[in-house]
Design an enzyme around this catalytic site. Structure first.
Site, mmCIF file in Angstrom:
data_model
loop_
_atom_site.group_PDB
_atom_site.id
_atom_site.type_symbol
_atom_site.label_atom_id
_atom_site.label_comp_id
_atom_site.label_asym_id
_atom_site.label_seq_id
_atom_site.Cartn_x
_atom_site.Cartn_y
_atom_site.Cartn_z
ATOM 1 N N ASP A 175 4.073 -2.776 11.163
ATOM 2 C CA ASP A 175 2.657 -2.410 10.998
ATOM 3 C C ASP A 175 1.943 -2.258 12.341
ATOM 4 O OD1 ASP A 175 2.862 -5.137 11.392
ATOM 5 O OD2 ASP A 175 1.339 -5.689 9.922
ATOM 6 N N SER A 181 6.354 -5.003 7.721
ATOM 7 C CA SER A 181 5.787 -5.916 8.731
ATOM 8 C C SER A 181 6.545 -7.230 8.856
ATOM 9 C CB SER A 181 4.339 -6.220 8.385
ATOM 10 O OG SER A 181 3.719 -5.088 7.874
ATOM 11 N N ARG A 186 0.852 -1.196 0.000
ATOM 12 C CA ARG A 186 0.000 0.000 0.000
ATOM 13 C C ARG A 186 0.883 1.240 0.000
ATOM 14 N NH1 ARG A 186 -2.535 -3.568 3.810
ATOM 15 N NH2 ARG A 186 -4.537 -4.268 3.016
#
Ligand code: ADP
Ligand code: MG
Length: 449
Positions: free
Chosen positions: A187, A134, A71
Site C-alpha cells: 500500500d 499491505s 477495497r
C-alpha cells in the site's frame, strides 16, 4: 488521578535528545537494510523500475487488502495525472483473519466477482489487475511476491512462503474470471506511485492506517544487496519492524507497550508499528484505563467487554478526543459508556482521559516524524535530493486522515526535528487519500512501456 497523569506523561513524552538519537538510529538501520538482507529494517526492493510519468492511460481492476478493509476498484488512468475510479469497500471478517489464508484469497475473488456484476461497473473481461497487498512479501518481479508473514493481528499460517499473486490468480481462475494479476504492490508503494502519477516531485509515502509503513524513491546504486537494472527504484522500508530484535532496546517502550506486544499475535515483532498505528493505539488506551480501574480511580460498567483485548478501537479514542476538543459532552459521555464501557465520569476525569488520548497520539506522531526525517536525511546524504529541494511525502490511512489534528501536528514535528520553522521546512506532507489502487494501476501502465 493527577499524579497518575504525571506518571503517564513522563512515560509517554520523548526528550529532544531521545528523538535525535532515534532519528540517527533509524537512518543507520535503513542504510544497513539496503546493504544486507537480515537487517532490522527489511528495506525491500519492489521491482518497480519505471516510475509513472503521469501520461499513462488505460483501464485496470484494482484490489487493496489492508488490515481492516478490502477495497476493489475499476480505475481508468486518463493521462495528465488524472484518473477516475469506481470503487467498493468491505470489511475483512474477523474469523477469516485467523483461518486458512486460502480463504482470504477466495474472499477477495468472490468480492471481485460481485463487484463486476454491479450494474454501474462497465468492464469487459479480460482485465489486468493491480494488487495492493499491505503485508511483508519478498518480491522477485513486479508480479510475484512470496508472503514473508502477516501483521496487524492477521495470522493465516498456511500461506506463508507462497506467492500472493499465484494465490489470487488461482482463486480468480477457479471462478472462471479472465483477469490477469499483473502487479503486486504494497500500500505504501501504491500510494507513492499514485502521488508520483499526480506530481512527479513526490519522493516518499507513509501509511497510518491499521498498520504503519513507508516507501521511498531510492538510487539503485544504494541498494547494495540487490542488482537493479534502472537508475532509481522504490524501496518498501517495512518500517514497522524498527526496534525489533533481542539485543536492541532503542524504542521508548512503556509497560503498556510491553504488555500489548506480549499478548499480541506476533510478540517481539513490529514494535514501532505497535506504538504508532490504528490497530494498536486504542488498545494502549484500554490498557491504561484498565490500570486506572485496578487502582480504583475508574469503574467499568461492563467488565467482560472492557477486559477483552482490542475492545476499544482507535476510531473511538479518536472520536472521544475530537468530541472533547469540540466540547461535545453528550458524545463524550456516550463513548465513555458504550465504547469504553466505563461508568459515568466527572469533568476532571473526562479531561484526564482526553489528556491520555493526546499523549498516546502525540507519541505516535513523534515516532512517525523520526522515520520521515531519517529518510530525508538519508536522501540528502546520498545526494538523491539537493539541500534546497522540496521533499514531498504522500500520506494516507484513517489515522492520518481523521485523528484530530494528527496531520497538522505531524507536519510541525517534522519541521521541529529538522530544526527549522514550518515556513522554510523542505519536507512537505501531502494528503493522498485512498490512492494506493491508482498506484497499482499506474505500476502496470508504466511497466508496459
Ligand atoms: P486499512 O489499514 O485497512 O487500509 P484504514 O486506513 O481505514 O484501513 O485504517 C483503519 C484503522 O484506522 C483502524 O485501526 C481504525 O481503528 C482506525 N480509524 C478509523 N477511523 C478512525 C478515526 N476517525 N480516527 C482515527 N483512527 C481511525
Ligand atoms: Mg490502507
Amino acid at each position: 488521578m493527577e499524579s497518575y497523569l504525571g506518571t503517564i506523561k513522563s512515560e509517554f513524552t520523548l526528550s529532544k535528545s531521545k528523538l535525535q538519537e532515534l532519528t540517527e538510529e533509524f537512518q543507520k538501520q535503513l542504510e544497513i537494510g539496503l546493504k544486507c538482507t537480515d537487517g532490522m529494517l527489511k528495506a525491500l526492493p519492489t521491482f518497480v523500475y519505471d516510475l509513472p510519468k503521469g501520461n499513462e492511460v488505460g483501464k485496470f481492476l484494482t484490489v487493496d487488502l489492508g488490515g481492516t478493509n478490502l477495497r476493489i476498484g475499476l480505475v481508468e488512468l486518463l493521462g495528465n495525472g488524472k484518473f477516475v475510479i469506481k470503487k467498493d469497500s468491505s470489511v475483512v471478517p474477523d474469523d477469516l483473519k485467523c483461518g486458512s489464508g486460502r480463504e482470504i484469497f477466495e474472499f477477495i475473488a468472490c468480492n471481485i466477482e460481485k463487484f463486476l456484476e454491479h450494474p454501474e461497473i462497465e468492464a469487459e473481461l479480460p482485465l489486468k489487475l493491480g494488487f495492493t497487498f499491505s503485508f511483508p512479501v519478498e518480491q522477485k518481479s513486479l508480479a510475484h511476491g512470496r508472503i514473508l508473514g502477516w501483521s496487524k493481528e492477521i495470522d493465516a499460517k498456511d500461506v506463508i512462503g507462497l506467492d500472493a499473486v499465484s494465490l489470487l490468480q488461482s482463486a480468480l481462475h477457479s471462478r472462471g474470471l479472465n483477469i490477469a494479476v499483473e502487479a503486486l504492490v504494497n500500500d505504501t508503494v501504491g500510494t507513492l506511485l499514485a502521488q508520483i502519477y499526480r506530481d512527479d516531485r513526490t519522493k516518499m509515502s507513509v501509511i497510518l492506517g491499521t498498520g504503519s509503513n513507508a516507501a521511498y524513491v531510492e538510487k539503485s546504486s544504494q541498494v547494495i544487496k540487490t542488482k537493479i537494472d534502472s537508475d532509481v527504484t522504490v524501496i518498501n522500508i517495512e518500517w514497522g519492524s524498527f526496534g525489533d530484535g533481542t539485543n536492541t532496546n532503542i524504542l521508548p517502550i512503556t509497560r503498556f507497550d510491553f504488555r500489548l506486544d506480549n499478548e499480541s499475535k506476533n510478540p517481539g515483532l513490529q514494535k514501532y508499528e505497535k506504538m504508532i498505528s490504528g490497530m494498536y493505539l486504542g488498545e494502549i488506551f484500554r490498557l491504561i484505563i484498565s490500570e486506572l480501574v485496578e487502582l480504583g480511580i475508574l469503574v467499568w460498567n461492563d467488565e467482560i467487554k472492557s477486559t477483552t483485548p482490542y475492545s476499544i478501537k482507535t476510531k473511538h479514542m479518536s472520536q472521544f478526543h475530537e468530541a472533547f476538543i469540540s466540547n461535545n459532552k453528550i458524545l463524550c459521555n456516550n463513548l465513555i459508556k458504550y465504547k469504553f464501557n466505563l461508568n459515568p465520569l466527572c469533568d476532571s476525569d473526562i479531561l484526564a482521559l482526553s489528556k491520555i488520548a493526546e499523549m498516546i497520539s502525540l507519541r505516535s506522531c513523534y515516532l512517525c516524524a523520526i522515520g520521515i526525517v531519517a529518510v530525508h536525511r538519508h536522501l540528502l546524504k546520498t545526494n538523491l535530493l539537493g539541500s534546497n529541494e522540496m521533499f514531498s511525502v504522500a500520506l494516507d490511512g484513517a489515522l492520518y486522515q481523521r485523528y484530530p489534528n494528527y496531520s497538522k501536528i505531524l507536519q510541525n514535528l517534522v519541521c521541529e526535528l529538522d530544526g527549522v520553522g514550518v515556513e522554510v521546512c523542505r519536507v512537505v506532507l501531502v494528503m493522498a487519500e485512498d490512492l494506493s489502487s491508482i498506484g497499482a494501476a499506474a505500476a502496470i501502465a508504466a511497466a508496459k512501456k
